[in-house]
Design a protein around this motif. Structure first.
Motif, short mmCIF file in Angstrom:
data_model
loop_
_atom_site.label_atom_id
_atom_site.label_comp_id
_atom_site.label_asym_id
_atom_site.label_seq_id
_atom_site.Cartn_x
_atom_site.Cartn_y
_atom_site.Cartn_z
N HIS A 118 0.86 -1.18 0.00
CA HIS A 118 0.00 0.00 0.00
C HIS A 118 0.90 1.23 0.00
O HIS A 118 1.82 1.35 0.82
CB HIS A 118 -0.92 -0.01 1.22
CG HIS A 118 -1.88 -1.16 1.20
ND1 HIS A 118 -3.22 -1.01 0.91
CD2 HIS A 118 -1.70 -2.49 1.42
CE1 HIS A 118 -3.82 -2.18 0.95
NE2 HIS A 118 -2.92 -3.10 1.27
N ARG B 167 1.47 5.64 -0.88
CA ARG B 167 0.95 6.99 -1.09
C ARG B 167 2.11 7.97 -1.06
O ARG B 167 3.21 7.65 -0.59
CB ARG B 167 -0.09 7.36 -0.04
CG ARG B 167 0.42 7.43 1.39
CD ARG B 167 -0.64 7.99 2.32
NE ARG B 167 -0.30 7.90 3.73
CZ ARG B 167 0.46 8.77 4.40
NH1 ARG B 167 0.98 9.81 3.76
NH2 ARG B 167 0.70 8.61 5.69
N LEU C 43 -0.17 9.49 -10.21
CA LEU C 43 -0.49 8.06 -10.37
C LEU C 43 0.67 7.32 -11.02
O LEU C 43 1.00 6.19 -10.63
CB LEU C 43 -1.75 7.90 -11.22
CG LEU C 43 -3.03 8.56 -10.71
CD1 LEU C 43 -4.21 8.15 -11.60
CD2 LEU C 43 -3.31 8.17 -9.27
N TRP D 277 -2.98 3.65 -2.02
CA TRP D 277 -3.20 2.93 -3.27
C TRP D 277 -2.49 1.59 -3.16
O TRP D 277 -1.37 1.51 -2.65
CB TRP D 277 -2.67 3.73 -4.45
CG TRP D 277 -3.28 5.09 -4.57
CD1 TRP D 277 -3.11 6.15 -3.73
CD2 TRP D 277 -4.16 5.55 -5.59
NE1 TRP D 277 -3.84 7.23 -4.15
CE2 TRP D 277 -4.49 6.90 -5.30
CE3 TRP D 277 -4.70 4.96 -6.74
CZ2 TRP D 277 -5.33 7.66 -6.09
CZ3 TRP D 277 -5.54 5.71 -7.55
CH2 TRP D 277 -5.86 7.04 -7.22
N THR E 221 -7.23 1.65 -6.80
CA THR E 221 -7.59 2.91 -6.16
C THR E 221 -7.89 2.69 -4.68
O THR E 221 -8.12 1.55 -4.24
CB THR E 221 -8.83 3.52 -6.83
OG1 THR E 221 -9.95 2.63 -6.62
CG2 THR E 221 -8.62 3.74 -8.32
#
Length: 263
Positions: free
Chosen positions: A167, A169, A181, A224, A246
């Motif tokens: 995960h 970010r 992104l 994300w 997402t």
């Protein structure tokens, strides 16, 4: 310098574009790969209408891009009824250091609709399994990202499987767009490194990214999810695939990379 401020410094010049790159965005002796692709896309956005979503990004990492002033060139290759093909390069004089080919395209009416099965958006990103930034040990650019493992091992930990679920970010809260992104999709280390028991050098040679859900209006602290797997590897070369999800569990992008491992 945070990611948004760095890319905001891209300037048009007589020869193309230029941007100042600090040491904190290096990955070894070259710029972080996701940043290289993003710089190229940001330059292309000066040539491509903003209402055309980025669909596909193909990057070849040819030579190191050092810190300092980075120079770029870009051109539109073809404009069709729905899509625009465009090319951008990071250059040093006549030498190409990084080559990006991007396809931007309007929505099309189609009877084909295949939706990926959503993943659980409630899976916890355990702070106890966060990748640490250690000055002089971990890649410099990783200081700008938060990465938390929920499956697989950290690099060089002798993992039993060539798979990771991480995960991720941006560490610094900031408004996001397509270039954020792109960066997130390239942040996580290759699961091939997790299998190894001692540090070695590794480098991406090529990278293809297909974007499907480009929503960016999530909370700044939202994670994300990157599911990455080495599908084959031999003679020092790895092929790996990844899915980017997402924060609410929808497929954002598909990734494919060729990675060389020096050990």
């Amino acid at each position: 310098m945070i990611y948004s401020d760095l890319l905001a410094g891209l300037q048009r010049t007589d020869a193309g574009w230029s941007i100042a790159l600090g040491d904190d965005w290096l990955q070894g002796r070259t710029a972080f790969g996701g940043l290289q692709s993003s710089m190229c896309v940001r330059a292309l956005r000066d040539l491509v209408p903003p209402d055309l979503p980025l669909r596909t990004l193909q990057t070849t990492f040819i030579a190191p891009v050092p810190a300092g002033t980075v120079h770029l060139r870009a051109q539109v290759l073809r404009t069709g009824g729905s899509t625009v093909h465009a090319e951008a390069r990071i250059v040093d004089g006549d030498q190409t250091l990084c080559l990006v080919v991007a396809v931007f395209g309007r929505n099309r009416s189609s009877a084909v609709s295949v939706a990926a099965t959503p993943v659980d958006p409630g899976e916890a990103a355990d702070p106890k399994r966060e990748f640490p930034y250690i000055e002089g040990v971990t890649p410099a650019f990783t200081r700008h990202f938060v990465m938390r493992w929920t499956r697989g091992g950290f690099p060089f930990q002798g993992s039993a499987e060539p798979y990771t679920r991480i995960h991720v970010r941006h560490r610094e809260p900031q408004p996001m767009d397509e270039t954020h992104l792109i960066a997130l999709a390239d942040t996580v280390p290759s699961p091939g490194l997790s299998i190894l028991r001692k540090p070695v050098m590794a480098s991406s040679m090529t990278w293809t990214l297909e974007l499907f859900d480009q929503r960016t209006d999530f909370a700044a602290e939202a994670f994300w999810r990157m599911d990455t797997e080495v599908t084959a590897g031999a003679d020092g070369y790895l092929g790996q695939s990844a899915q980017m999800w997402t924060p609410d569990g929808r497929l954002a992008a598909l990734s494919r990379q060729s990675v060389v491992v020096f050990g």
